[in-house]
Motif scaffolding. Structure first.
Motif, PDB file in Angstrom:
ATOM      1  N   VAL A 246     -10.401  -1.954   2.295  1.00 36.50           N
ATOM      2  CA  VAL A 246      -9.625  -1.946   3.540  1.00 36.50           C
ATOM      3  C   VAL A 246     -10.072  -3.085   4.456  1.00 36.50           C
ATOM      4  CG1 VAL A 246      -9.249  -0.661   5.680  1.00 36.50           C
ATOM      5  CG2 VAL A 246      -9.013   0.502   3.475  1.00 36.50           C
ATOM      6  N   GLU A 247     -11.379  -3.310   4.562  1.00 37.17           N
ATOM      7  CA  GLU A 247     -11.888  -4.422   5.389  1.00 37.17           C
ATOM      8  C   GLU A 247     -11.312  -5.752   4.916  1.00 37.17           C
ATOM      9  OE1 GLU A 247     -16.094  -4.008   5.006  1.00 37.17           O
ATOM     10  OE2 GLU A 247     -16.301  -2.738   6.794  1.00 37.17           O
ATOM     11  N   ARG A 248     -11.299  -5.930   3.585  1.00 35.03           N
ATOM     12  CA  ARG A 248     -10.768  -7.176   3.021  1.00 35.03           C
ATOM     13  C   ARG A 248      -9.261  -7.289   3.265  1.00 35.03           C
ATOM     14  NH1 ARG A 248     -11.156 -12.423   2.109  1.00 35.03           N
ATOM     15  NH2 ARG A 248     -10.042 -13.075   0.219  1.00 35.03           N
ATOM     16  N   ALA A 249      -8.564  -6.138   3.186  1.00 31.80           N
ATOM     17  CA  ALA A 249      -7.112  -6.155   3.391  1.00 31.80           C
ATOM     18  C   ALA A 249      -6.774  -6.565   4.818  1.00 31.80           C
ATOM     19  CB  ALA A 249      -6.534  -4.780   3.079  1.00 31.80           C
ATOM     20  N   LEU A 250      -7.477  -6.004   5.793  1.00 32.30           N
ATOM     21  CA  LEU A 250      -7.222  -6.352   7.196  1.00 32.30           C
ATOM     22  C   LEU A 250      -7.560  -7.813   7.463  1.00 32.30           C
ATOM     23  CD1 LEU A 250      -8.577  -3.119   8.960  1.00 32.30           C
ATOM     24  CD2 LEU A 250      -6.187  -3.755   8.509  1.00 32.30           C
ATOM     25  N   MET A 302      -0.030  -4.520  -0.118  1.00 31.33           N
ATOM     26  CA  MET A 302       0.506  -5.626   0.685  1.00 31.33           C
ATOM     27  C   MET A 302      -0.516  -6.762   0.770  1.00 31.33           C
ATOM     28  SD  MET A 302       1.812  -5.544   4.670  1.00 31.33           S
ATOM     29  CE  MET A 302       3.125  -4.409   4.286  1.00 31.33           C
ATOM     30  N   ALA A 303      -1.788  -6.409   0.974  1.00 30.15           N
ATOM     31  CA  ALA A 303      -2.827  -7.433   1.074  1.00 30.15           C
ATOM     32  C   ALA A 303      -3.035  -8.136  -0.258  1.00 30.15           C
ATOM     33  CB  ALA A 303      -4.137  -6.799   1.537  1.00 30.15           C
ATOM     34  N   ASP A 304      -3.020  -7.403  -1.348  1.00 35.53           N
ATOM     35  CA  ASP A 304      -3.209  -8.014  -2.668  1.00 35.53           C
ATOM     36  C   ASP A 304      -2.067  -8.971  -2.995  1.00 35.53           C
ATOM     37  OD1 ASP A 304      -5.670  -6.942  -3.391  1.00 35.53           O
ATOM     38  OD2 ASP A 304      -4.805  -5.103  -4.185  1.00 35.53           O
ATOM     39  N   LYS A 305      -0.822  -8.613  -2.604  1.00 34.93           N
ATOM     40  CA  LYS A 305       0.311  -9.509  -2.844  1.00 34.93           C
ATOM     41  C   LYS A 305       0.168 -10.781  -2.012  1.00 34.93           C
ATOM     42  CE  LYS A 305       5.347  -9.630  -2.996  1.00 34.93           C
ATOM     43  NZ  LYS A 305       5.431 -10.987  -2.466  1.00 34.93           N
ATOM     44  N   ARG A 306      -0.241 -10.645  -0.741  1.00 37.47           N
ATOM     45  CA  ARG A 306      -0.453 -11.820   0.104  1.00 37.47           C
ATOM     46  C   ARG A 306      -1.554 -12.709  -0.491  1.00 37.47           C
ATOM     47  NH1 ARG A 306      -0.095 -12.656   5.617  1.00 37.47           N
ATOM     48  NH2 ARG A 306       1.856 -11.482   5.426  1.00 37.47           N
ATOM     49  N   SER A 308      -2.419 -12.944  -3.596  1.00 37.80           N
ATOM     50  CA  SER A 308      -1.914 -13.599  -4.807  1.00 37.80           C
ATOM     51  C   SER A 308      -1.048 -14.794  -4.451  1.00 37.80           C
ATOM     52  CB  SER A 308      -1.111 -12.580  -5.624  1.00 37.80           C
ATOM     53  OG  SER A 308      -0.540 -13.186  -6.761  1.00 37.80           O
ATOM     54  N   ASP A 309      -0.206 -14.621  -3.406  1.00 38.62           N
ATOM     55  CA  ASP A 309       0.652 -15.736  -2.982  1.00 38.62           C
ATOM     56  C   ASP A 309      -0.175 -16.912  -2.464  1.00 38.62           C
ATOM     57  OD1 ASP A 309       2.810 -14.200  -3.667  1.00 38.62           O
ATOM     58  OD2 ASP A 309       3.221 -13.502  -1.608  1.00 38.62           O
ATOM     59  N   LEU A 310      -1.294 -16.590  -1.784  1.00 37.80           N
ATOM     60  CA  LEU A 310      -2.128 -17.644  -1.199  1.00 37.80           C
ATOM     61  C   LEU A 310      -3.156 -18.193  -2.187  1.00 37.80           C
ATOM     62  CD1 LEU A 310      -2.805 -16.043   2.324  1.00 37.80           C
ATOM     63  CD2 LEU A 310      -1.173 -17.868   1.766  1.00 37.80           C
ATOM     64  N   GLY A 311      -3.306 -17.505  -3.331  1.00 39.32           N
ATOM     65  CA  GLY A 311      -4.298 -17.951  -4.313  1.00 39.32           C
ATOM     66  C   GLY A 311      -5.720 -17.698  -3.883  1.00 39.32           C
ATOM     67  N   ILE A 312      -5.938 -16.619  -3.160  1.00 37.65           N
ATOM     68  CA  ILE A 312      -7.295 -16.265  -2.703  1.00 37.65           C
ATOM     69  C   ILE A 312      -7.689 -14.919  -3.303  1.00 37.65           C
ATOM     70  CG2 ILE A 312      -7.065 -17.570  -0.554  1.00 37.65           C
ATOM     71  CD1 ILE A 312      -6.482 -14.925   0.890  1.00 37.65           C
TER      72      ILE A 312
END
Length: 326
Positions: A246-250, A302-306, A308-312
């Motif tokens: 969750v910390e990483r997602a935020l 949602m965070a994992d998709k973002r 993946s899009d950013l390549g991070i």
């Protein structure tokens, strides 16, 4: 062992009235506890017994069943023997006794197993065979994972004869050889109890069963405690892993987090040790645990998709590989 001694003490006090049953027990004791020896060119019958009570029982049966006099000598404890033994010997009339008890066959040859008439006798006689074998060379271990009723046998043939006698009593026993020593073993708890009852150790079997039940209850309790401990460890690990994700997602989503998902994430971080059900109770208004879990899953997705899009790295980047995310 105290348990073995208690059983033997009870068995040695049993009053048997039927002659054939007494004879079956005595013949088996002589076969398992001793053997035939030549003394001054005469065949002597000997039996080495581990209690004075059993020695008296054997001498009484020899006199009353076969009318022979026996001698008794005390063999003091030494070496691996921690207690004195009692040697009962019949010299005068030893060969006749050996024939009568079946220790010698018609050609004056020592038998290798047990007399056939014993292993094909009635249930009472088969039980007496097992009683005699146990009195001579039996042991009973405490109930538990390694519980066993075991008889050390003179050889493979006598072991197989004892297994056959148990089979005719409908009790499963197995013969095994360890370092040249032949043994017959009963391991199943119910079978051990049944054999003790058949042999006549009715009081000892009550004590053995009580001990067995106590150990089963204790083992069950220990398994439940270990199970609960394992569940608690897994729950704690899952909560820590969820917080890290969750910390990483935020961090990944920054200000682009929908308010209801951010609220669920903040709940997770504020109450790090709480279960999902407890998180729902802390919410205002309260939510079900499924609602909390669903919001946190959508936040992470949602965070994992973002990411993946950013390549991070995604939300699992901060979670150690050996930590379960349940």
């Amino acid at each position: 062992m105290a348990l073995t001694a208690d059983v033997k003490d009870e068995l040695a006090k049993i009053d048997v009235s039927k002659t054939t049953v007494r004879a079956a027990e005595l013949a088996t004791i002589l076969r398992f506890a001793g053997g035939l020896h030549l003394i001054s060119n005469r065949i002597a019958v000997e039996a080495e017994l581990d209690s004075a009570l059993l020695g008296r029982r054997v001498r009484k049966d020899l006199a009353e069943l076969y009318g022979v006099r026996s001698e008794v000598a005390v063999v003091s404890a030494s070496g691996s023997r921690t207690a004195s033994h009692y040697l009962v010997r019949v010299v005068d009339g030893g060969e006749t006794l050996a024939r009568q008890t079946g220790l010698l066959d018609a050609r004056r040859r020592p038998i290798r197993g047990l007399p056939n008439r014993l292993t094909t006798g009635s249930r009472d006689e088969l039980a007496a065979v097992w009683r005699g074998a146990f009195l001579a060379r039996g042991t009973l271990t405490d109930p538990g994972r390694s519980a066993a009723l075991e008889v050390t046998c003179p050889g493979n043939e006598s072991a197989m004869a004892l297994v056959g006698a148990a089979g005719r009593l409908r009790i499963s026993a197995k013969a095994r050889e360890v370092r040249g020593v032949h043994r017959v073993v009963i391991r199943d708890g119910e079978a051990i109890s049944a054999m003790l009852v058949l042999m006549g150790a009715t009081e000892s079997v009550k004590a053995w069963e009580e001990m067995r039940q106590r150990r089963e209850v204790r083992a069950t309790a220990n398994r439940l405690v270990n199970f609960d401990d394992a569940n608690l460890r897994r729950s704690a690990q899952a909560a820590v892993a969820a917080c890290l994700r969750v910390e990483r997602a935020l961090e990944i989503l920054s200000d682009d987090v929908p308010e209801h998902l951010r609220y669920a994430g903040d709940l997770r971080l504020r109450f790090r040790d709480a279960s999902l059900d407890e998180l729902g109770h802390h919410a205002d208004p309260p939510m079900t645990k499924d609602a909390v879990a669903g919001r946190i899953r959508r936040l992470l997705a949602m965070a994992d998709k973002r990411a993946s899009d950013l390549g991070i790295p995604g939300t699992d980047a901060n979670v150690p590989p050996d930590m379960d995310d349940v």
